[in-house]
Motif scaffolding. Structure first.
Motif, PDB file in Angstrom:
ATOM      1  N   VAL A   5       0.871  -1.175   0.000  1.00  0.00           N
ATOM      2  CA  VAL A   5       0.000   0.000   0.000  1.00  0.00           C
ATOM      3  C   VAL A   5       0.908   1.225   0.000  1.00  0.00           C
ATOM      4  O   VAL A   5       1.748   1.372   0.880  1.00  0.00           O
ATOM      5  CB  VAL A   5      -0.930   0.013   1.234  1.00  0.00           C
ATOM      6  CG1 VAL A   5      -1.814   1.253   1.216  1.00  0.00           C
ATOM      7  CG2 VAL A   5      -1.761  -1.255   1.299  1.00  0.00           C
ATOM      8  N   GLY A   6       0.733   2.085  -0.994  1.00  0.00           N
ATOM      9  CA  GLY A   6       1.633   3.222  -1.173  1.00  0.00           C
ATOM     10  C   GLY A   6       2.767   2.862  -2.114  1.00  0.00           C
ATOM     11  O   GLY A   6       3.865   3.401  -2.027  1.00  0.00           O
ATOM     12  N   SER A  29      -0.904  -1.029  -4.601  1.00  0.00           N
ATOM     13  CA  SER A  29      -1.967  -0.024  -4.641  1.00  0.00           C
ATOM     14  C   SER A  29      -1.437   1.184  -5.387  1.00  0.00           C
ATOM     15  O   SER A  29      -0.284   1.572  -5.221  1.00  0.00           O
ATOM     16  CB  SER A  29      -2.399   0.379  -3.233  1.00  0.00           C
ATOM     17  OG  SER A  29      -1.436   1.224  -2.640  1.00  0.00           O
ATOM     18  N   GLY A  30      -2.282   1.741  -6.217  1.00  0.00           N
ATOM     19  CA  GLY A  30      -1.869   2.932  -6.942  1.00  0.00           C
ATOM     20  C   GLY A  30      -2.935   3.387  -7.897  1.00  0.00           C
ATOM     21  O   GLY A  30      -3.815   2.612  -8.272  1.00  0.00           O
ATOM     22  N   PRO A  31      -2.853   4.645  -8.313  1.00  0.00           N
ATOM     23  CA  PRO A  31      -3.833   5.160  -9.260  1.00  0.00           C
ATOM     24  C   PRO A  31      -3.643   4.539 -10.642  1.00  0.00           C
ATOM     25  O   PRO A  31      -2.561   4.037 -10.977  1.00  0.00           O
ATOM     26  CB  PRO A  31      -3.549   6.666  -9.279  1.00  0.00           C
ATOM     27  CG  PRO A  31      -2.141   6.809  -8.827  1.00  0.00           C
ATOM     28  CD  PRO A  31      -1.878   5.656  -7.907  1.00  0.00           C
ATOM     29  N   ARG A  49      -6.805   2.686  -5.285  1.00  0.00           N
ATOM     30  CA  ARG A  49      -7.024   2.944  -3.854  1.00  0.00           C
ATOM     31  C   ARG A  49      -8.498   2.877  -3.489  1.00  0.00           C
ATOM     32  O   ARG A  49      -8.859   2.409  -2.421  1.00  0.00           O
ATOM     33  CB  ARG A  49      -6.459   4.311  -3.482  1.00  0.00           C
ATOM     34  CG  ARG A  49      -4.962   4.350  -3.524  1.00  0.00           C
ATOM     35  CD  ARG A  49      -4.443   5.697  -3.048  1.00  0.00           C
ATOM     36  NE  ARG A  49      -3.041   5.807  -3.374  1.00  0.00           N
ATOM     37  CZ  ARG A  49      -2.519   6.787  -4.085  1.00  0.00           C
ATOM     38  NH1 ARG A  49      -3.269   7.764  -4.508  1.00  0.00           N
ATOM     39  NH2 ARG A  49      -1.227   6.807  -4.337  1.00  0.00           N
ATOM     40  N   GLU A  50      -9.345   3.380  -4.381  1.00  0.00           N
ATOM     41  CA  GLU A  50     -10.790   3.352  -4.143  1.00  0.00           C
ATOM     42  C   GLU A  50     -11.264   1.903  -4.185  1.00  0.00           C
ATOM     43  O   GLU A  50     -11.065   1.203  -5.177  1.00  0.00           O
ATOM     44  CB  GLU A  50     -11.514   4.179  -5.217  1.00  0.00           C
ATOM     45  CG  GLU A  50     -12.984   4.374  -4.952  1.00  0.00           C
ATOM     46  CD  GLU A  50     -13.255   5.331  -3.800  1.00  0.00           C
ATOM     47  OE1 GLU A  50     -14.276   5.138  -3.133  1.00  0.00           O
ATOM     48  OE2 GLU A  50     -12.437   6.239  -3.568  1.00  0.00           O
ATOM     49  N   PHE A  52     -10.025  -0.550  -2.469  1.00  0.00           N
ATOM     50  CA  PHE A  52      -8.811  -1.369  -2.475  1.00  0.00           C
ATOM     51  C   PHE A  52      -9.005  -2.729  -1.805  1.00  0.00           C
ATOM     52  O   PHE A  52      -8.723  -3.772  -2.408  1.00  0.00           O
ATOM     53  CB  PHE A  52      -7.658  -0.608  -1.799  1.00  0.00           C
ATOM     54  CG  PHE A  52      -6.397  -1.398  -1.711  1.00  0.00           C
ATOM     55  CD1 PHE A  52      -5.628  -1.625  -2.827  1.00  0.00           C
ATOM     56  CD2 PHE A  52      -5.988  -1.938  -0.494  1.00  0.00           C
ATOM     57  CE1 PHE A  52      -4.460  -2.371  -2.753  1.00  0.00           C
ATOM     58  CE2 PHE A  52      -4.824  -2.679  -0.409  1.00  0.00           C
ATOM     59  CZ  PHE A  52      -4.053  -2.899  -1.538  1.00  0.00           C
ATOM     60  N   ASP A  69       2.194  -1.718   4.565  1.00  0.00           N
ATOM     61  CA  ASP A  69       1.353  -0.523   4.471  1.00  0.00           C
ATOM     62  C   ASP A  69       2.195   0.706   4.787  1.00  0.00           C
ATOM     63  O   ASP A  69       2.604   0.918   5.930  1.00  0.00           O
ATOM     64  CB  ASP A  69       0.159  -0.629   5.419  1.00  0.00           C
ATOM     65  CG  ASP A  69      -0.872   0.447   5.161  1.00  0.00           C
ATOM     66  OD1 ASP A  69      -0.511   1.514   4.615  1.00  0.00           O
ATOM     67  OD2 ASP A  69      -2.050   0.226   5.505  1.00  0.00           O
ATOM     68  N   VAL A  71       1.088   3.805   4.089  1.00  0.00           N
ATOM     69  CA  VAL A  71       0.173   4.943   4.047  1.00  0.00           C
ATOM     70  C   VAL A  71      -0.650   5.072   5.314  1.00  0.00           C
ATOM     71  O   VAL A  71      -0.763   6.155   5.883  1.00  0.00           O
ATOM     72  CB  VAL A  71      -0.777   4.818   2.821  1.00  0.00           C
ATOM     73  CG1 VAL A  71      -1.805   5.926   2.816  1.00  0.00           C
ATOM     74  CG2 VAL A  71       0.019   4.787   1.526  1.00  0.00           C
ATOM     75  N   ASN A  72      -1.251   3.993   5.744  1.00  0.00           N
ATOM     76  CA  ASN A  72      -2.287   4.041   6.768  1.00  0.00           C
ATOM     77  C   ASN A  72      -1.779   3.786   8.177  1.00  0.00           C
ATOM     78  O   ASN A  72      -0.844   3.035   8.393  1.00  0.00           O
ATOM     79  CB  ASN A  72      -3.360   2.994   6.462  1.00  0.00           C
ATOM     80  CG  ASN A  72      -4.013   3.234   5.130  1.00  0.00           C
ATOM     81  OD1 ASN A  72      -4.630   4.267   4.920  1.00  0.00           O
ATOM     82  ND2 ASN A  72      -3.856   2.293   4.215  1.00  0.00           N
ATOM     83  N   HIS A 157       0.414  13.000  -4.188  1.00  0.00           N
ATOM     84  CA  HIS A 157       0.873  11.715  -4.712  1.00  0.00           C
ATOM     85  C   HIS A 157       2.281  11.873  -5.269  1.00  0.00           C
ATOM     86  O   HIS A 157       2.572  12.817  -5.980  1.00  0.00           O
ATOM     87  CB  HIS A 157      -0.099  11.274  -5.808  1.00  0.00           C
ATOM     88  CG  HIS A 157       0.405  10.149  -6.632  1.00  0.00           C
ATOM     89  ND1 HIS A 157       0.479   8.860  -6.156  1.00  0.00           N
ATOM     90  CD2 HIS A 157       0.866  10.105  -7.904  1.00  0.00           C
ATOM     91  CE1 HIS A 157       0.954   8.082  -7.103  1.00  0.00           C
ATOM     92  NE2 HIS A 157       1.196   8.808  -8.173  1.00  0.00           N
TER      93      HIS A 157
END
Length: 166
Positions: A5-6, A29-31, A49-50, A52, A69, A71-72, A157
């Motif tokens: 993630v990230g 995870s990524g756009p 990400r949306e 995920f 992870d 990011v979170n 980002h």
């Protein structure tokens, strides 16, 4: 099976490459616009990400072995723990890998902070020199812009590292 993630960021881009080099199936995870970039780094699957967690569950209903992870923290991190198989491992850079959360799920984990040592840096340098590891550079900024570079890194980002030149 490793989830990062990230994945597009400076640390994530290295994590994807290192896991793939060890033979792991990497879910990043990524756009959508980073899909080619992440696959070039070694990701097998790229998930937006949306939605995920649900997307990862659909791809890997039996769970994953490792969650990295970057990011979170807090509740968002805890929600992702259900993606990991019992006996799996989780890694957080936000001190979210709390044994009280992990032990009931039969997970182990680590809270990782930047503590480079000479041996590790030497090994990473060998991997870069051999072409096994790329260090993607998003931008280079002068030392006078370091405060702005840090502010930008916290709010937008990124894809790879920001280099400060002196």
């Amino acid at each position: 099976m490793v989830v990062v993630v990230g994945a597009p960021g400076g640390v994530g881009s290295l994590a994807v490459q290192l896991a793939a080099a060890k033979g792991a199936h990497v879910v990043a995870s990524g756009p959508e616009e980073d899909e080619t970039y992440l696959k070039d780094l070694g990701a097998t699957d790229v998930v937006a990400r949306e939605g995920f967690a649900e997307s990862v569950r659909k791809l890997h209903p039996d769970g994953v072995d490792v969650l990295i992870d970057l990011v979170n923290g807090g509740e968002a991190f805890a929600e992702l723990l259900d993606l990991v198989k019992p006996g799996g491992r989780v890694v957080s850079v936000h001190r979210a890998a709390d044994p009280a959360l992990l032990e009931p799920r039969n997970l182990t984990g680590a809270n990782v902070m930047s503590n480079p040592d000479r041996d590790l840096l030497d090994e990473l340098g060998r991997l870069v020199a051999a072409g096994t590891l790329r260090v993607p550079i998003q931008e280079t900024r002068p030392l006078d812009d370091v405060a702005q570079a840090l502010a930008t890194a916290k709010t937008k980002h990124t894809r790879g590292k920001t280099v400060i030149s002196m």
